[in-house]
Design an enzyme around this catalytic site. Structure first.
Site, mmCIF file in Angstrom:
data_model
loop_
_atom_site.group_PDB
_atom_site.id
_atom_site.type_symbol
_atom_site.label_atom_id
_atom_site.label_comp_id
_atom_site.label_asym_id
_atom_site.label_seq_id
_atom_site.Cartn_x
_atom_site.Cartn_y
_atom_site.Cartn_z
ATOM 1 N N GLU A 1 0.890 -1.177 0.000
ATOM 2 C CA GLU A 1 0.000 0.000 0.000
ATOM 3 C C GLU A 1 0.919 1.214 0.000
ATOM 4 O O GLU A 1 1.456 1.592 1.042
ATOM 5 C CB GLU A 1 -0.891 -0.007 1.255
ATOM 6 C CG GLU A 1 -1.864 -1.175 1.340
ATOM 7 C CD GLU A 1 -3.091 -0.964 0.449
ATOM 8 O OE1 GLU A 1 -3.363 0.176 0.038
ATOM 9 O OE2 GLU A 1 -3.775 -1.971 0.150
ATOM 10 N N CYS B 1 -2.129 9.687 2.501
ATOM 11 C CA CYS B 1 -1.645 9.095 1.239
ATOM 12 C C CYS B 1 -2.558 9.427 0.063
ATOM 13 O O CYS B 1 -2.101 9.534 -1.065
ATOM 14 C CB CYS B 1 -1.512 7.583 1.391
ATOM 15 S SG CYS B 1 -3.042 6.806 1.910
HETATM 16 P P1 NAD Z 1 8.089 4.498 5.153
HETATM 17 O O1 NAD Z 1 8.114 3.694 3.913
HETATM 18 O O2 NAD Z 1 9.286 5.355 5.467
HETATM 19 O O3 NAD Z 1 7.873 3.573 6.458
HETATM 20 C C1 NAD Z 1 6.838 2.616 6.557
HETATM 21 C C2 NAD Z 1 7.267 1.494 7.485
HETATM 22 O O4 NAD Z 1 8.384 0.825 6.918
HETATM 23 C C3 NAD Z 1 7.705 1.945 8.875
HETATM 24 O O5 NAD Z 1 7.243 1.005 9.825
HETATM 25 C C4 NAD Z 1 9.214 1.934 8.806
HETATM 26 O O6 NAD Z 1 9.835 1.660 10.037
HETATM 27 C C5 NAD Z 1 9.500 0.835 7.813
HETATM 28 N N1 NAD Z 1 10.712 1.070 7.015
HETATM 29 C C6 NAD Z 1 11.283 2.256 6.711
HETATM 30 N N2 NAD Z 1 12.373 2.050 5.934
HETATM 31 C C7 NAD Z 1 12.474 0.727 5.762
HETATM 32 C C8 NAD Z 1 13.420 -0.098 5.056
HETATM 33 N N3 NAD Z 1 14.442 0.418 4.379
HETATM 34 N N4 NAD Z 1 13.198 -1.432 5.062
HETATM 35 C C9 NAD Z 1 12.170 -1.961 5.732
HETATM 36 N N5 NAD Z 1 11.259 -1.223 6.413
HETATM 37 C C10 NAD Z 1 11.419 0.094 6.437
HETATM 38 O O7 NAD Z 1 6.772 5.367 5.057
HETATM 39 P P2 NAD Z 1 6.274 6.503 5.998
HETATM 40 O O8 NAD Z 1 7.188 7.687 5.866
HETATM 41 O O9 NAD Z 1 6.017 5.964 7.349
HETATM 42 O O10 NAD Z 1 4.850 6.852 5.357
HETATM 43 C C11 NAD Z 1 4.690 7.780 4.325
HETATM 44 C C12 NAD Z 1 4.465 7.106 2.993
HETATM 45 O O11 NAD Z 1 3.496 6.084 3.109
HETATM 46 C C13 NAD Z 1 3.913 8.064 1.964
HETATM 47 O O12 NAD Z 1 4.523 7.824 0.729
HETATM 48 C C14 NAD Z 1 2.447 7.724 1.889
HETATM 49 O O13 NAD Z 1 1.815 8.060 0.678
HETATM 50 C C15 NAD Z 1 2.475 6.258 2.119
HETATM 51 N N6 NAD Z 1 1.208 5.790 2.671
HETATM 52 C C16 NAD Z 1 0.429 4.964 1.927
HETATM 53 C C17 NAD Z 1 -0.789 4.562 2.419
HETATM 54 C C18 NAD Z 1 -1.693 3.650 1.654
HETATM 55 O O14 NAD Z 1 -2.633 3.137 2.263
HETATM 56 N N7 NAD Z 1 -1.480 3.422 0.383
HETATM 57 C C19 NAD Z 1 -1.201 4.975 3.670
HETATM 58 C C20 NAD Z 1 -0.369 5.810 4.393
HETATM 59 C C21 NAD Z 1 0.843 6.204 3.900
#
Ligand code: NAD
Length: 458
Positions: free
Chosen positions: A206, A240
């Site tokens: 997602e 998002c």
């Molecule tokens: P992120 O990808 O930085 O982090 C998400 C999760 O992944 C966190 O738990 C984090 O600890 C983990 N993570 C971070 N880097 C990682 C890595 N290298 N390897 C494995 N895990 C890792 O995202 P964010 O900054 O928390 O959220 C913002 C993004 O999420 C935006 O792009 C937004 O559009 C998207 N988002 C999408 C939805 C959806 O339902 N489609 C909902 C909310 C947010």
């Protein structure tokens, strides 16, 4: 034994295959959330400055209604389904059995840190899986509360929250889960997919991206303005599916800008960055990132900031160049670039040349425009004459496509996402048609019979 091995052992005991067991767990989750709801709202205020009402409507309430909906339908969803068979399968009985995958890893983001952790967990539990949840380290108060909610109230061999940052997430990904459900940014999503591929683990992603909004010259402008500003300022634009940028037909461009200014004022007053109900930006890094996106932009309205509280007022940006960073990266903040257009084809071309959006919004009263946009553009989901609300219902699957993600959830789709559909044909031993067995010395008549049999249903 580590957490995943403990959960695998529990899963193999078959306890979660019992639908009544899942129902008991979901009921107890519902009750616990109700007990904790004040603390959840406080944690969301601490992490993101969300008002109580916003925290309830966009996080707690959504989750409670999802659990209720799941509890009302779970027995039906979990039932094996009889399916019709073909003549080749004569006297056989076809059944599709929804089965849990096993132990699921859920990685969630910080922007709706409660809802986006619990929602996939509810679907996973409903489908009969065990769950390991790693919430985002960037919303620490909510992560801590999630850990309390699960680790103090559920057996860890069934559901467990593991808190921590990127390194913890990476080390979890190295292990062989049975399913991974990731919500977050596109780049991290790619890494998750790569790691999952090494272990052959199925994945739902997602993700995010830039979600366009189009307003044509037949739209009801006051309503369009209210709904766009609502969708953009929810959680200070850190949503998002927030409208990321706006194309407006040139005939109504000025009118819409004025109406949107009026809405911002009406919602948050003269100085939105001082409004206690207006959420803050998650942290200094994101605050600085969003501020830098404003550099070199033509600010039509807003632009005020409060560096102490990490708040940025809703800001309308006039006609940025497509090469400006604000038009190249996901904004994920309260800035709204607005561009006039003359021909709808220009807008369609613009969107087609960019990564597939998670959401798209169209404001129009012209059904030809509606049909044209809907048939010309690919996107995860969206609204006509509204924003964001498509994700609030249980009957509309929610998920992206292409760069905005793969797979979907919400309602029955969530149950299906966390289930493997096992197909079973139970054949009869009473009758055994010889036609399918070698030697294949067919006469024309026998061949006609075989063709007839192969092309017919039972
Ligand atoms: P992120 O990808 O930085 O982090 C998400 C999760 O992944 C966190 O738990 C984090 O600890 C983990 N993570 C971070 N880097 C990682 C890595 N290298 N390897 C494995 N895990 C890792 O995202 P964010 O900054 O928390 O959220 C913002 C993004 O999420 C935006 O792009 C937004 O559009 C998207 N988002 C999408 C939805 C959806 O339902 N489609 C909902 C909310 C947010």
């Amino acid at each position: 034994m580590n957490s995943i091995d403990i959960q695998k052992e529990f899963f193999l005991s078959g306890a979660t295959l019992d639908v009544e067991y899942r129902i008991r767990q979901l009921r107890s989750l519902y009750n616990i959330i109700q007990i904790y709801q004040d603390q959840i709202c406080q944690a969301l205020h601490q992490d993101l400055g969300k008002s109580r009402q916003e925290a309830y409507t966009t996080e707690v309430g959504i989750v409670l209604s999802q659990i209720s909906h799941t509890l009302s339908n779970i027995r039906r969803w979990a039932k094996p389904r009889r399916v019709s068979t073909t003549m080749m399968q004569f006297r056989g009985r076809g059944t599709v059995i929804p089965e849990p995958y096993g132990v699921c890893l859920i990685l969630s983001p910080w922007n709706y840190p409660f809802q986006l952790s619990i929602s996939p967990a509810v679907a996973a539990i409903a489908a009969g899986n065990c769950v390991i949840l790693k919430p985002s380290e960037l919303a620490p108060a909510t992560a801590e509360l999630l850990s309390q909610i699960f680790n103090q109230n559920f057996e860890q061999r069934f559901c467990r929250v593991i808190t921590g940052g990127v390194e913890v997430a990476k080390s979890l990904l190295m292990q062989k889960f049975d399913y991974i459900f990731f919500t977050g940014g596109t780049k991290v999503g790619q890494q998750v997919l790569e790691q999952a591929a090494k272990n052959m683990v199925p994945v739902t992603l997602e993700l995010g991206g830039k979600s366009p909004c189009i307003v044509d010259d037949t739209a009801v402008i006051p309503i369009a303005a209210r709904r766009i500003i609502w969708g953009k300022t929810l959680n200070s634009g850190q949503t998002c599916v927030a409208p990321d940028y706006l194309f407006v037909h040139q005939k109504v461009y000025r009118q819409l800008i004025e109406a949107m200014k009026g809405c911002i004022h009406e919602f948050f007053g003269e100085h939105p960055q001082q409004c206690p109900q207006y959420p803050k930006i998650i942290n200094q890094r994101h605050y600085d990132r969003i501020c830098s996106l404003m550099e070199g932009c033509n600010i039509l309205y807003g632009g005020e900031k409060d560096p102490e509280q990490l708040k940025i007022a809703p800001t309308l940006i006039g006609e940025p160049s497509p090469k400006h960073p604000i038009m190249e990266e996901e904004i994920f903040g309260p800035l709204l670039p607005v561009m006039p257009y003359e021909r709808l084809e220009e807008v369609i071309d613009f969107i087609r040349q960019r990564p597939t959006p998670l959401a798209l919004y169209l404001f129009t009263r012209d059904s030809r425009v509606e049909n044209k946009v809907m048939s010309a553009l690919r996107f995860g989901g969206g609204c006509i004459n509204d924003t964001v609300l498509h994700l609030a219902g249980e009957n509309l699957p929610f998920g992206g496509v292409g760069e905005s993600g793969m797979g979907a959830y919400h309602g029955k789709t969530g149950f299906d996402t966390f289930s493997h559909e096992k197909s079973l044909l139970k054949s009869s031993s009473i009758l055994d048609l010889g036609l399918r067995y070698p030697p294949y010395d067919t006469t024309p008549r026998k061949e006609r019979v075989i063709r007839w049999i192969c092309s017919r249903k039972h």
